[in-house]
Scaffold this motif. Sequence first.
Motif, short mmCIF file in Angstrom:
data_model
loop_
_atom_site.label_atom_id
_atom_site.label_comp_id
_atom_site.label_asym_id
_atom_site.label_seq_id
_atom_site.Cartn_x
_atom_site.Cartn_y
_atom_site.Cartn_z
N ARG A 74 0.81 -1.22 0.00
CA ARG A 74 0.00 0.00 0.00
C ARG A 74 0.84 1.26 0.00
NH1 ARG A 74 -5.47 -0.68 1.00
NH2 ARG A 74 -5.95 -2.88 1.12
N ILE A 75 1.91 1.27 0.80
CA ILE A 75 2.73 2.48 0.81
C ILE A 75 3.42 2.65 -0.54
CG2 ILE A 75 4.80 3.54 1.83
CD1 ILE A 75 3.86 2.59 4.55
N ALA A 78 0.89 3.98 -2.96
CA ALA A 78 0.60 5.40 -2.71
C ALA A 78 1.72 6.27 -3.28
CB ALA A 78 0.44 5.66 -1.21
N LEU A 175 5.99 6.60 10.19
CA LEU A 175 4.66 7.19 10.34
C LEU A 175 4.19 7.17 11.78
CD1 LEU A 175 3.25 5.69 7.05
CD2 LEU A 175 4.09 8.01 7.43
N VAL A 176 4.51 6.09 12.49
CA VAL A 176 4.10 6.03 13.89
C VAL A 176 4.84 7.08 14.71
CG1 VAL A 176 4.13 4.60 15.95
CG2 VAL A 176 3.34 3.64 13.81
N LEU A 179 3.17 10.38 14.61
CA LEU A 179 2.03 10.45 15.52
C LEU A 179 2.51 10.58 16.96
CD1 LEU A 179 -0.37 7.79 13.98
CD2 LEU A 179 -0.83 10.23 14.22
N GLU A 180 3.58 9.86 17.29
CA GLU A 180 4.12 9.94 18.66
C GLU A 180 4.63 11.34 18.97
OE1 GLU A 180 5.25 5.21 19.12
OE2 GLU A 180 6.87 6.66 18.86
N SER A 183 1.51 13.16 20.00
CA SER A 183 1.04 12.73 21.33
C SER A 183 1.91 13.33 22.41
CB SER A 183 1.10 11.22 21.49
OG SER A 183 0.63 10.57 20.36
N LEU B 61 1.69 7.48 25.41
CA LEU B 61 1.21 6.23 24.80
C LEU B 61 0.56 5.31 25.81
CD1 LEU B 61 4.16 5.56 22.35
CD2 LEU B 61 2.06 6.87 22.00
N TRP B 65 -5.43 7.02 21.56
CA TRP B 65 -5.67 8.29 20.87
C TRP B 65 -6.66 8.06 19.74
CZ3 TRP B 65 -3.17 12.86 22.37
CH2 TRP B 65 -2.18 12.72 23.34
N SER B 77 -5.36 4.90 2.79
CA SER B 77 -5.51 3.45 2.86
C SER B 77 -4.25 2.79 3.42
CB SER B 77 -5.85 2.94 1.46
OG SER B 77 -5.39 1.64 1.28
N ALA B 78 -3.08 3.28 2.98
CA ALA B 78 -1.82 2.73 3.49
C ALA B 78 -1.73 2.94 5.01
CB ALA B 78 -0.63 3.39 2.79
N LEU B 79 -2.13 4.13 5.46
CA LEU B 79 -2.08 4.42 6.89
C LEU B 79 -3.07 3.56 7.67
CD1 LEU B 79 -1.85 8.27 6.64
CD2 LEU B 79 -0.09 6.74 7.53
N GLU B 81 -4.12 0.70 7.10
CA GLU B 81 -3.71 -0.70 7.21
C GLU B 81 -2.38 -0.89 7.94
OE1 GLU B 81 -5.10 -3.51 5.18
OE2 GLU B 81 -6.88 -2.29 4.87
N TYR B 82 -1.78 0.21 8.32
CA TYR B 82 -0.45 0.17 8.92
C TYR B 82 -0.51 -0.53 10.27
CZ TYR B 82 4.26 2.15 9.40
OH TYR B 82 5.62 2.33 9.50
N ASP B 84 1.48 -1.02 12.87
CA ASP B 84 2.02 -0.40 14.08
C ASP B 84 1.12 0.69 14.63
OD1 ASP B 84 4.18 -1.97 14.13
OD2 ASP B 84 5.64 -0.47 13.51
N PHE B 85 0.32 1.22 13.76
CA PHE B 85 -0.60 2.29 14.06
C PHE B 85 -1.47 1.96 15.28
CE2 PHE B 85 -4.21 4.88 12.32
CZ PHE B 85 -3.50 6.07 12.24
N ARG B 88 0.34 0.84 18.66
CA ARG B 88 0.89 1.89 19.51
C ARG B 88 -0.17 2.75 20.18
NH1 ARG B 88 6.42 2.93 18.76
NH2 ARG B 88 7.28 1.04 17.90
N TYR B 90 -3.03 4.21 18.54
CA TYR B 90 -3.77 5.15 17.70
C TYR B 90 -4.93 4.40 17.07
CZ TYR B 90 0.38 7.76 18.60
OH TYR B 90 1.40 8.40 19.25
N LEU B 129 -6.79 13.50 17.38
CA LEU B 129 -5.89 13.74 16.26
C LEU B 129 -6.62 13.58 14.94
CD1 LEU B 129 -2.87 11.50 17.44
CD2 LEU B 129 -3.07 13.98 17.69
N ILE B 131 -5.61 12.96 10.76
CA ILE B 131 -4.58 12.74 9.74
C ILE B 131 -5.13 13.29 8.44
CG2 ILE B 131 -3.27 11.03 8.45
CD1 ILE B 131 -3.36 9.21 10.82
#
Lengths: 192, 192
Positions: A74-75, A78, A175-176, A179-180, A183, B61, B65, B77-79, B81-82, B84-85, B88, B90, B129, B131
């Motif tokens: 996906r990335i 994009a 990307l995380v 976001l951190e 936060s 964390l 969030w 869409s990439a985000l 499905e990420y 780690d999102f 962590r 989010y 937040l 995006i």
Amino acid sequence: MLESIQDDGGVTVSSEQLARRGHTTAAQVRKDLSHFGSFGKRGLGYSVDELRDRLRIILGLDQVWPVVLVGAGRIGSALFEYPDFKRRGYECVAIVDSNPEKIGRKWGELVIQPTAKLESLIKELCATLVILAVPASAAQLVAECSVNAGINGILNFAPVQLQVPDGIPVENVNLVMELEALSFQITRASKT
Amino acid sequence: MLESIQDDGGVTVSSEQLARRGHTTAAQVRKDLSHFGSFGKRGLGYSVDELRDRLRIILGLDQVWPVVLVGAGRIGSALFEYPDFKRRGYECVAIVDSNPEKIGRKWGELVIQPTAKLESLIKELCATLVILAVPASAAQLVAECSVNAGINGILNFAPVQLQVPDGIPVENVNLVMELEALSFQITRASKT
């Protein structure tokens, strides 16, 4: 910024106007530019066209940069479709992936190749940059293979610190971590 | 880093080990951590579990969030499905888009809503937040709408400098600028 000023028909721009757009001070704009030579005329500001062209040369954007995209997820997708990418002189010349289901698919004019071919593709196509849009576990190996093939720089989306020789620049997009950073700022503000 | 050390079964870690992984010096690691209090014991290093937990609290964390994703395109869409999102903390609580063809589609458990509903969704879902994965032309308006609704921070993928009130942190991810940073470094190195 200069391109958007051009689009709006602007011919000259002052350091104050650039500073306002860039959320900085006019003195900082002048100081930053002074690192790269002499720009503009006192009292007249900068010629938008000239400043843009000179900055493009400084940034190395007066040439086309052949890029190999590693990871057709996906990335990767994009990025491949990102319109500014090509407009700024970054041309995707090959896409590789290790998933047999993806190999052989067409993205635009390109056919997704197996990751095993990465090294020969970089050499053949004289690629200067690789974009790593692969899982963290695969990133280091792909980076090493790219360096062996003579790549000049790496844009890394995998959340790992790559170990590469000095002189090979790496830019990381995590990307995380972005976001951190938010936060953290919000948490800190709420505590003060 | 600490999580990957945990995964490998590590119990304690020295500032030297952290520095090596982070491409910095042990003195810098100790100095950076000292801004946030006292960590570890001289000669014994840091407890990996404890340091991780304390850093999580510092980064905010230790809470979830709620995030609203604006723009259901490729980057969105990439985000979404990420992996780690979510891991962590989010949690995407809503997705909005202005394209009538996308509105009503399901992504996971969520139905894509019209951008016109953004303000009420942020309020209703207490989102902290947003995006922004929208074109440059739409980003400022969406940012203002989010601020009006009481958002606390913005992760911006649109290649524009957003104008928002002081106290609303914005993190920008500009993918072309990352490539330009590489081109610049390579160009400069080749000239020296």
